[in-house]
Write a protein that holds these residues in place. Structure first.
Motif, PDB file in Angstrom:
ATOM      1  N   UNK A 236       0.869  -1.309  -0.017  1.00  0.00           N
ATOM      2  CA  UNK A 236      -0.109  -0.095  -0.081  1.00  0.00           C
ATOM      3  C   UNK A 236       0.747   1.231  -0.223  1.00  0.00           C
ATOM      4  N   UNK A 237       2.109   1.116  -0.039  1.00  0.00           N
ATOM      5  CA  UNK A 237       3.015   2.155   0.353  1.00  0.00           C
ATOM      6  C   UNK A 237       2.623   3.546  -0.662  1.00  0.00           C
ATOM      7  N   UNK A 238       2.521   3.592  -1.720  1.00  0.00           N
ATOM      8  CA  UNK A 238       2.059   4.644  -2.723  1.00  0.00           C
ATOM      9  C   UNK A 238       0.849   4.769  -2.705  1.00  0.00           C
ATOM     10  N   UNK A 239      -0.295   3.877  -2.527  1.00  0.00           N
ATOM     11  CA  UNK A 239      -1.510   3.865  -2.435  1.00  0.00           C
ATOM     12  C   UNK A 239      -2.103   5.032  -1.501  1.00  0.00           C
ATOM     13  N   UNK A 240      -1.351   5.489  -0.414  1.00  0.00           N
ATOM     14  CA  UNK A 240      -1.628   6.021   0.856  1.00  0.00           C
ATOM     15  C   UNK A 240      -1.584   7.582   0.059  1.00  0.00           C
ATOM     16  N   UNK A 241      -0.857   7.891  -0.829  1.00  0.00           N
ATOM     17  CA  UNK A 241      -0.879   9.287  -1.248  1.00  0.00           C
ATOM     18  C   UNK A 241      -0.958   9.451  -2.810  1.00  0.00           C
ATOM     19  N   UNK A 242      -1.431   8.304  -3.529  1.00  0.00           N
ATOM     20  CA  UNK A 242      -1.280   8.486  -5.057  1.00  0.00           C
ATOM     21  C   UNK A 242      -2.419   9.436  -5.433  1.00  0.00           C
ATOM     22  N   UNK A 243      -3.525   9.005  -5.163  1.00  0.00           N
ATOM     23  CA  UNK A 243      -4.851   9.507  -5.576  1.00  0.00           C
ATOM     24  C   UNK A 243      -5.590  10.311  -4.517  1.00  0.00           C
ATOM     25  N   UNK A 244      -6.383  11.307  -4.557  1.00  0.00           N
ATOM     26  CA  UNK A 244      -7.371  11.863  -3.638  1.00  0.00           C
ATOM     27  C   UNK A 244      -8.478  10.849  -3.450  1.00  0.00           C
ATOM     28  N   UNK A 245      -9.375  10.960  -2.868  1.00  0.00           N
ATOM     29  CA  UNK A 245     -10.757  10.456  -2.333  1.00  0.00           C
ATOM     30  C   UNK A 245     -10.756  10.538  -0.816  1.00  0.00           C
ATOM     31  N   UNK A 246     -11.672  11.061  -0.218  1.00  0.00           N
ATOM     32  CA  UNK A 246     -11.616  11.508   0.832  1.00  0.00           C
ATOM     33  C   UNK A 246     -12.103  10.179   1.881  1.00  0.00           C
ATOM     34  N   UNK A 247     -12.927   9.368   1.289  1.00  0.00           N
ATOM     35  CA  UNK A 247     -13.344   8.114   2.248  1.00  0.00           C
ATOM     36  C   UNK A 247     -12.458   6.929   1.743  1.00  0.00           C
ATOM     37  N   UNK A 248     -11.615   6.723   2.685  1.00  0.00           N
ATOM     38  CA  UNK A 248     -10.445   5.933   2.607  1.00  0.00           C
ATOM     39  C   UNK A 248     -10.491   4.569   3.628  1.00  0.00           C
ATOM     40  N   UNK A 249     -10.086   3.584   2.722  1.00  0.00           N
ATOM     41  CA  UNK A 249      -9.958   2.316   3.975  1.00  0.00           C
ATOM     42  C   UNK A 249      -8.787   1.522   3.203  1.00  0.00           C
TER      43      UNK A 249
ATOM     44  N   UNK B 116       4.176  -4.483  -6.867  1.00  0.00           N
ATOM     45  CA  UNK B 116       2.892  -5.198  -7.154  1.00  0.00           C
ATOM     46  C   UNK B 116       1.747  -4.254  -6.672  1.00  0.00           C
ATOM     47  N   UNK B 117       1.694  -3.326  -5.956  1.00  0.00           N
ATOM     48  CA  UNK B 117       0.588  -2.674  -5.469  1.00  0.00           C
ATOM     49  C   UNK B 117       0.108  -1.818  -6.850  1.00  0.00           C
ATOM     50  N   UNK B 118       0.976  -1.270  -7.168  1.00  0.00           N
ATOM     51  CA  UNK B 118       0.759   0.051  -8.386  1.00  0.00           C
ATOM     52  C   UNK B 118       0.044  -0.931  -9.629  1.00  0.00           C
ATOM     53  N   UNK B 119       0.627  -1.869  -9.870  1.00  0.00           N
ATOM     54  CA  UNK B 119      -0.065  -2.794 -10.943  1.00  0.00           C
ATOM     55  C   UNK B 119      -1.726  -3.001 -10.813  1.00  0.00           C
ATOM     56  N   UNK B 120      -1.889  -3.277  -9.599  1.00  0.00           N
ATOM     57  CA  UNK B 120      -3.328  -3.654  -9.210  1.00  0.00           C
ATOM     58  C   UNK B 120      -3.846  -2.405  -9.222  1.00  0.00           C
ATOM     59  N   UNK B 121      -3.553  -1.352  -8.528  1.00  0.00           N
ATOM     60  CA  UNK B 121      -4.274   0.096  -8.569  1.00  0.00           C
ATOM     61  C   UNK B 121      -4.607   0.423  -9.924  1.00  0.00           C
ATOM     62  N   UNK B 122      -3.405   0.516 -10.673  1.00  0.00           N
ATOM     63  CA  UNK B 122      -3.404   1.063 -11.948  1.00  0.00           C
ATOM     64  C   UNK B 122      -4.577   0.373 -13.114  1.00  0.00           C
ATOM     65  N   UNK B 123      -4.643  -0.822 -12.825  1.00  0.00           N
ATOM     66  CA  UNK B 123      -5.710  -1.767 -13.735  1.00  0.00           C
ATOM     67  C   UNK B 123      -7.118  -1.340 -13.221  1.00  0.00           C
ATOM     68  N   UNK B 124      -7.295  -1.305 -12.047  1.00  0.00           N
ATOM     69  CA  UNK B 124      -8.538  -0.764 -11.421  1.00  0.00           C
ATOM     70  C   UNK B 124      -9.002   0.606 -11.925  1.00  0.00           C
ATOM     71  N   UNK B 125      -7.928   1.462 -12.059  1.00  0.00           N
ATOM     72  CA  UNK B 125      -8.217   2.689 -12.491  1.00  0.00           C
ATOM     73  C   UNK B 125      -8.630   2.890 -14.031  1.00  0.00           C
ATOM     74  N   UNK B 126      -8.012   1.573 -14.668  1.00  0.00           N
ATOM     75  CA  UNK B 126      -8.510   1.850 -16.347  1.00  0.00           C
ATOM     76  C   UNK B 126      -9.855   1.361 -16.196  1.00  0.00           C
ATOM     77  N   UNK B 127     -10.307   0.529 -15.174  1.00  0.00           N
ATOM     78  CA  UNK B 127     -11.705  -0.109 -15.487  1.00  0.00           C
ATOM     79  C   UNK B 127     -12.736   1.414 -15.100  1.00  0.00           C
ATOM     80  N   UNK B 128     -12.182   2.002 -14.187  1.00  0.00           N
ATOM     81  CA  UNK B 128     -12.905   3.063 -13.753  1.00  0.00           C
ATOM     82  C   UNK B 128     -12.898   4.302 -14.821  1.00  0.00           C
TER      83      UNK B 128
END
Ligand code: MOS
Length: 729
Positions: free
Chosen positions: A323-336, A359-371
């Motif tokens: 989660x290292x970069x997930x903590x600050x990569x993108x906004x979104x005020x409701x976070x878990x 490994x964290x960024x490939x998952x996040x960035x694939x999800x962003x593509x779906x969004x």
């Protein structure tokens, strides 16, 4: 004399830019390149040592239990065999590089398949290997040990947990939402040079030539493992054939060679076989990651959830920091955010190239593509809309932030089409062709570092530190920094690395090398400049040094009057590390083709645009980025550790069965280095670079696979079977 500098505030003076030699930031081939390609640069196992005996490790063939007996006598009778050691110290595990002690355990206890349990020493390597193969070991096996993360109760890593606002509510109210789960397989560092050591003991002092990343730390680990004082040990690692995390801590060969040399009174060499490197050196944990993204009608994130499950052996501290970069990569005020570790019996999990973001960024960035698809927004534009102006979890500014520039410059250089996107728009024979992109991020680290710089009476210079060059370019960039600061041709700067006789560097890890040790050299050179300026009655900042002379005045040789000036630079990261969130950023763009019948994916071309502060040397920097993108290709398509579900042993433990990308898999890669100075990252305004190039790149490939053929695959690597199974119709 030691000059200590602790950086507590941003330095916007950018002194290096004002220097006159003009070598920092210039492309320069590696100074040790010729020695390496002509085979004259000695690696750990290659030092000629008189009377060296050869040791081969014996490894456990059960996953959990204990050694009941070993038939040493039978093996001792074999030709050339000198000793069979099963000393407790041999089971010191390859440690992570963060704890001060090397983990040891009872030698009889086996906690993973492939764990070293004994060392056979013989006159020749062949004799030792033969004897090691014949050593009969009896075990008592313990049944029911969890071998798979799905079979273990996970432990939450509290320090990673974030609950902010109400994510469930944000998801329910969102105009567009994504709730997906990705998996990644375990990875091996697979460095070219296997772990190897030659140890010599003269009765009071131990000298070990080994292949290590962090001598400053390895010396204390080894002292602890052997019950020696640090000043009784000298470690030498002048050339290292890649580490990627696997040499952050001492490995079993280091301890085994040392124990044997001390017990037998003669030098001993231990080289791990390729299979042993896979079996007993740290792995990257497999991961399972749930991503939840909630966005408003404009694609702006209102909720962000990232939950990751990783694994390690019982008792190990390290947890892949997904989660290292997930903590600050993108906004979104409701976070878990939550990270959990399952305790299982595979070899130690530890740092492998870019632990966390890899490994964290490939998952996040694939999800962003779906969004992006759901919201009907161009993927580049979606990222641009979600760049936070400060760390969204802590009230911290970014030290500098070039994601937007990387996205724009990368898109431009790649020729990204920002028009509407739909899968299966382009076909070339039996191949679907498509494009994809992803952001990159990797936290910036700095570490305490010391280096001695000597400006010699003859007008040349010497830089000495126990810092390592693991193939990254440390030798070269330090010659450039010292040359720049003292007005010398880098060819006149001799850099000596990888020997604990020198001042303690930061070691090579976490991409902190160049910024940390470069800053120590910078601090030492500043002190030398001050001394020269003092002699000339000038202010240091007004003094211009170039081509071995003071501008408009004497040559350095004249100023020195036959005497060297030596200064030790001691750089320490100061409070500034608490005042800013510091990270490198970037953007990846990929074009792939997917075979419509077999599901095979080939990368046609790939481009990465990266911002990581000052570029010290565009040649070595670019090489780091290309290496990172190459890792991305492996992660996306082929690399996976496969464990036997019955007995837990690693099945694919060589380079024939563990597929790192080879030449045919890697097309021409393009790199854009985005201009940046980060005044808070380090005294030389540089940030980490080595690992950034692989942090997210696999998602650009995954997203391109979808764009090409319409297959959304949720498991990395996206092997043909997986792509085929997800292919529509
Ligand atoms: Mo790195 S994986 O910290 O060498």
């Amino acid at each position: 004399m030691t000059v200590h500098f602790k950086q507590d505030k941003p330095d916007t003076s950018n002194r290096l830019d004002g220097m006159k030699q003009g070598v920092v930031g210039q492309p320069m081939p590696r100074v040790e390149g010729l020695a390496k390609v002509t085979g004259t640069a000695p690696y750990a196992a290659e030092y000629p040592v008189e009377g060296c005996a050869e040791g081969v490790l014996v490894t456990a063939t059960i996953t959990r239990g204990e050694v009941v007996s070993m038939d040493k006598d039978a093996v001792l009778a074999m030709p050339g065999v000198i000793a069979v050691l099963d000393d407790a110290k041999l089971t010191t595990r390859a440690a992570q590089g963060t704890a001060d002690e090397a983990p040891q355990q009872d030698p009889a206890t086996v906690c993973y398949w492939g764990q070293p349990i004994a060392l056979v020493v013989a006159e020749t390597f062949e004799q030792a290997r033969d004897a090691a193969k014949h050593l009969k070991v009896e075990y008592r096996e313990e049944a029911g040990a969890p071998l798979d993360p799905a079979d273990a109760e996970p432990e939450e890593q509290d320090e990673d947990t974030v609950h902010q606002g109400d994510l469930a509510h944000a998801m329910a109210e969102a105009a567009h939402s994504v709730d997906v789960t990705y998996t990644t397989k375990g990875h091996a560092s697979a460095a070219m040079e296997p772990h190897a050591s030659i140890a010599e003991w003269d009765g009071t002092k131990l000298t070990v030539h080994a292949s290590l990343q962090m001598l400053n730390y390895n010396i204390s680990e080894l002292a602890d493992a052997l019950d020696l004082e640090e000043d009784q040990i000298r470690l030498v690692s002048r050339f290292v054939g890649g580490g990627f995390g696997s040499k952050l801590g001492i490995s079993e060969d280091v301890v085994a060679a040392s124990v044997a040399a001390m017990e037998l009174g003669r030098p001993v060499r231990v080289v791990l076989s390729r299979q042993q490197v896979f079996q007993c050196i740290m792995r990257r944990s497999e991961t399972k990651q749930r991503l939840r993204l909630a966005a408003d009608a404009d694609g702006k994130l209102t909720g962000f959830g990232h939950h990751a499950l990783v694994s390690n052996l019982p008792g190990e501290e390290f947890a892949e920091p997904v989660l290292q970069s997930s903590h600050f990569m993108y906004g979104g005020e409701n976070r878990e955010l939550m990270l959990e570790v399952a305790r299982i019996h595979r070899m130690t999990a530890g740092s492998v190239r870019a632990p966390g973001e890899a490994v964290g960024m490939p998952a996040l960035e694939a999800a962003m593509d779906i969004l992006a698809e759901k919201a009907g927004i161009d993927p580049v534009e979606l990222r641009l809309r979600n760049i936070p102006d400060k760390n969204p979890e802590e009230d911290l500014p970014f030290s500098s932030h070039k994601l937007a520039e990387c996205l724009r410059q990368g898109a431009e250089a790649f020729g990204w089409d920002s028009g509407p996107r739909k899968p299966r728009q382009s076909r070339d024979g039996e191949w679907w062709v498509g494009t994809g992109m992803a952001s990159a991020a990797r936290v910036h680290n700095v570490e305490e570092a010391k280096a001695r710089v000597t400006l010699k009476a003859d007008g040349t210079a010497l830089v000495e530190t126990d810092m390592t060059d693991i193939g990254t370019g440390t030798y070269t960039i330090l010659a450039q920094i010292a040359g720049e600061m003292m007005g010398l041709d880098p060819a006149d700067v001799l850099v000596e690395l990888g020997d604990t006789r020198h001042p303690r560097g930061p070691g090579s890890g976490g991409s902190w090398g160049a910024a940390s040790i470069g800053s120590a050299v910078y601090v030492a050179c500043t002190a030398i400049r001050e001394e020269i300026a003092g002699r000339l009655d000038m202010a240091e900042k007004d003094m211009e040094l170039r081509d071995g002379a003071v501008a408009g005045g004497k040559s350095l040789v004249e100023v020195l009057e036959g005497k060297d000036i030596a200064k030790e630079g001691h750089y320490e990261p100061g409070d500034i590390t608490d005042d800013f969130t510091a990270s490198g950023f970037g953007a990846f763009f990929a074009e792939v083709r997917v075979n419509r019948w077999t599901g095979e994916t080939r990368v046609n071309r790939m481009l990465g645009a990266f911002g990581f502060g000052r570029v010290l040397n565009p040649t070595t920097a670019r090489s780091q980025c290309i290496g990172g993108i190459t890792w991305s290709i492996g992660l996306a398509l082929t690399e996976m550790l496969e464990f036997d579900p019955v007995d837990g042993h690693l099945v694919n433990c060589d380079l024939a069965e563990y597929h790192v990308p080879v030449h045919r898999d890697v097309p021409d890669l393009d790199v854009v280095l985005v201009e940046e100075r980060d005044p808070a990252a380090s005294p030389i305004q540089a940030k980490g670079i080595g690992e950034l190039g692989m942090c997210g790149g696999a998602a650009a490939i995954a997203n391109a696979i979808y764009n090409a053929c319409g297959a959304r695959v949720f498991d990395y690597p996206m092997s043909p079977d997986r792509v085929l199974a997800a292919m529509p119709e």
